[in-house]
Enzyme design. Structure first.
Site, PDB file in Angstrom:
ATOM      1  N   THR A   1     102.665  33.270  51.723  1.00  9.24           N
ATOM      2  CA  THR A   1     103.565  32.391  50.987  1.00  9.24           C
ATOM      3  C   THR A   1     103.415  32.688  49.507  1.00  9.24           C
ATOM      4  O   THR A   1     102.300  32.866  49.019  1.00  9.24           O
ATOM      5  CB  THR A   1     103.284  30.894  51.230  1.00  9.24           C
ATOM      6  OG1 THR A   1     104.025  30.112  50.283  1.00  9.24           O
ATOM      7  CG2 THR A   1     101.817  30.552  51.078  1.00  9.24           C
ATOM      8  N   ILE A   2     104.527  32.747  48.801  1.00  9.05           N
ATOM      9  CA  ILE A   2     104.433  32.970  47.355  1.00  9.05           C
ATOM     10  C   ILE A   2     103.794  31.775  46.666  1.00  9.05           C
ATOM     11  O   ILE A   2     103.304  31.888  45.539  1.00  9.05           O
ATOM     12  CB  ILE A   2     105.810  33.267  46.730  1.00  9.05           C
ATOM     13  CG1 ILE A   2     106.739  32.049  46.805  1.00  9.05           C
ATOM     14  CG2 ILE A   2     106.449  34.495  47.350  1.00  9.05           C
ATOM     15  CD1 ILE A   2     108.007  32.193  45.976  1.00  9.05           C
ATOM     16  N   ASP A   3     103.773  30.611  47.332  1.00 12.20           N
ATOM     17  CA  ASP A   3     103.246  29.395  46.713  1.00 12.20           C
ATOM     18  C   ASP A   3     101.722  29.369  46.632  1.00 12.20           C
ATOM     19  O   ASP A   3     101.165  28.572  45.883  1.00 12.20           O
ATOM     20  CB  ASP A   3     103.721  28.162  47.479  1.00 12.20           C
ATOM     21  CG  ASP A   3     105.236  28.096  47.579  1.00 12.20           C
ATOM     22  OD1 ASP A   3     105.909  28.566  46.642  1.00 12.20           O
ATOM     23  OD2 ASP A   3     105.742  27.587  48.596  1.00 12.20           O
TER      24      ASP A   3
ATOM     25  N   ARG B   1     106.961  24.876  45.113  1.00 10.38           N
ATOM     26  CA  ARG B   1     106.983  23.662  45.928  1.00 10.38           C
ATOM     27  C   ARG B   1     105.973  22.649  45.390  1.00 10.38           C
ATOM     28  O   ARG B   1     106.045  22.279  44.232  1.00 10.38           O
ATOM     29  CB  ARG B   1     106.761  23.995  47.407  1.00 10.38           C
ATOM     30  CG  ARG B   1     107.903  24.812  48.024  1.00 10.38           C
ATOM     31  CD  ARG B   1     107.853  24.865  49.524  1.00 10.38           C
ATOM     32  NE  ARG B   1     108.102  23.574  50.120  1.00 10.38           N
ATOM     33  CZ  ARG B   1     109.321  23.057  50.320  1.00 10.38           C
ATOM     34  NH1 ARG B   1     110.398  23.715  49.960  1.00 10.38           N
ATOM     35  NH2 ARG B   1     109.453  21.874  50.888  1.00 10.38           N
TER      36      ARG B   1
ATOM     37  N   TYR C   1     115.204  32.639  43.980  1.00  9.06           N
ATOM     38  CA  TYR C   1     114.824  33.554  45.061  1.00  9.06           C
ATOM     39  C   TYR C   1     114.418  34.942  44.591  1.00  9.06           C
ATOM     40  O   TYR C   1     113.859  35.717  45.377  1.00  9.06           O
ATOM     41  CB  TYR C   1     115.976  33.673  46.065  1.00  9.06           C
ATOM     42  CG  TYR C   1     116.238  32.389  46.813  1.00  9.06           C
ATOM     43  CD1 TYR C   1     115.254  31.813  47.602  1.00  9.06           C
ATOM     44  CD2 TYR C   1     117.462  31.746  46.703  1.00  9.06           C
ATOM     45  CE1 TYR C   1     115.478  30.632  48.275  1.00  9.06           C
ATOM     46  CE2 TYR C   1     117.699  30.552  47.379  1.00  9.06           C
ATOM     47  CZ  TYR C   1     116.704  30.002  48.164  1.00  9.06           C
ATOM     48  OH  TYR C   1     116.929  28.828  48.831  1.00  9.06           O
TER      49      TYR C   1
END
Length: 344
Positions: free
Chosen positions: A126-128, A172, A274
């Protein structure tokens, strides 16, 4: 062994590198046979498969996205979804399943492992970077690199026009991208969801930077919010999504307008969106995804079901998937304090 593989949730750079490592080692060292499921858990529910062998993964190391496709489908929210997943795995004779995903996808995997005894191993992506028990997740480094390069480019136009430039990044419920990219890019201030911010204080930092004859860059995570009293001030434009933490994006544009209204300084907002998830993975993400893949197939053959690969310092270890999906990894207040010395 007959091994199933899926990629679920949002795409990110490095997924194909993980698939390539899993298949290459599985075929060459273990003689495995692979079945790839299309579009995450949705493909397992619908029994949609793709050939996954060495020719299928050849040349995919630098490619972004995922050759298997992805989705946010949750079988536990679909009619007979869990039973359909179990039926598909049984029909294909899957003896072990490797699930590559973020918090939601791996959380589903943990439920299948605990409640239905599905033999599976997780790989965190996940990029988060919000999955606990691992220092980094696949895709995070690339996203930070994209955001940092953007900030570097925006410094020159901010200086040319003496404008405030607000950069909204993803993340997020965690501020990892904002923190890393903002610090690396020399931002005037960094705003993250873990720390509600004061618009008044942001304006003070902006004015301070202009007094130093240097145009400010403000980096804000897409789920960051001001303190409640800031939103309620007379004359303040309503914040998009302020009624819900799940309404992401829009806060950057709102903040830019508030800064301009309060300071009189021209302000512009850039929303990366994105673009942070697309494109070729960084060298670090290729390295990390490859090592995760190699260790994941080892875990399958050792029968270490319900485990997840994790990076601790420079070592790849295994942690319990249920524990890694029980909470979110958010920014430590001490790390944020370190960065605050550069604010203003």
């Amino acid at each position: 062994m007959r091994v199933g593989v899926l990629t679920g949730g949002s795409d990110c750079p490095g997924l194909n590198a993980a698939l390539r490592a899993i298949v290459r080692k599985g075929v060459q060292e273990y003689g495995d046979d692979f079945v790839g499921f299309r579009d995450g858990w949705r493909g397992v529910m619908r029994d949609e498969t793709v050939t996954l062998d060495i020719p299928a993964v050849r040349g995919t190391l630098p490619r972004g996205g995922t050759i298997l496709g992805s989705s946010r489908t949750n079988p536990f929210q679909e009619d007979e979804g869990a039973d359909r997943v179990l039926g598909t795995l049984a029909r294909h004779g899957v003896e072990g399943l490797i699930v590559i995903g973020g918090t939601a996808t791996l959380g589903i995997a943990a439920r299948f492992a605990e409640e239905h005894g599905v033999p599976l191993v997780g790989v965190p992506k996940t990029i988060d970077n919000d999955i606990p028990l691992t220092d980094y997740t696949v895709g995070f480094d690339t996203a930070v690199g994209v955001a940092t390069e953007t900030i570097d480019r925006l410094h020159t136009t901010a200086e040319s026009h003496k404008r405030v430039l607000v950069v909204e990044v993803m993340g997020r419920s965690a501020g990892w991208i904002a923190l890393h990219a903002g610090l690396a890019g020399g931002a005037n201030c960094i705003l993250i969801p873990e720390q509600p911010f004061s618009v008044g204080k942001v304006c003070e930092w902006v004015e301070s930077r202009f007094r130093a004859t240097y145009a400010p860059i403000v980096v804000i995570a897409d789920s960051a919010l001001p303190t409640p009293d800031e939103i309620a001030l007379p004359g303040v434009t309503p914040l998009p999504g302020s009624e819900s933490r799940f309404r992401l994006s829009g806060v950057g544009e709102w903040l830019g307008k508030e800064i301009e209204r309060r300071t009189g300084k021209e302000s512009r907002t850039t929303v990366l969106g994105y673009i942070q998830r697309g494109g070729s993975p960084s060298p670090f993400d290729r390295w990390l995804a490859t090592r995760f893949g190699l260790h994941a197939i080892d875990a399958v053959h050792e029968g270490d079901w319900g485990s997840m690969t994790a990076l601790r310092s420079t070592r790849i270890t295994r942690v319990r998937l249920a524990e890694a999906t029980a909470s979110l990894k958010t920014v430590d207040p001490e790390l944020y304090r370190e960065a605050s010395v550069f604010f203003g």
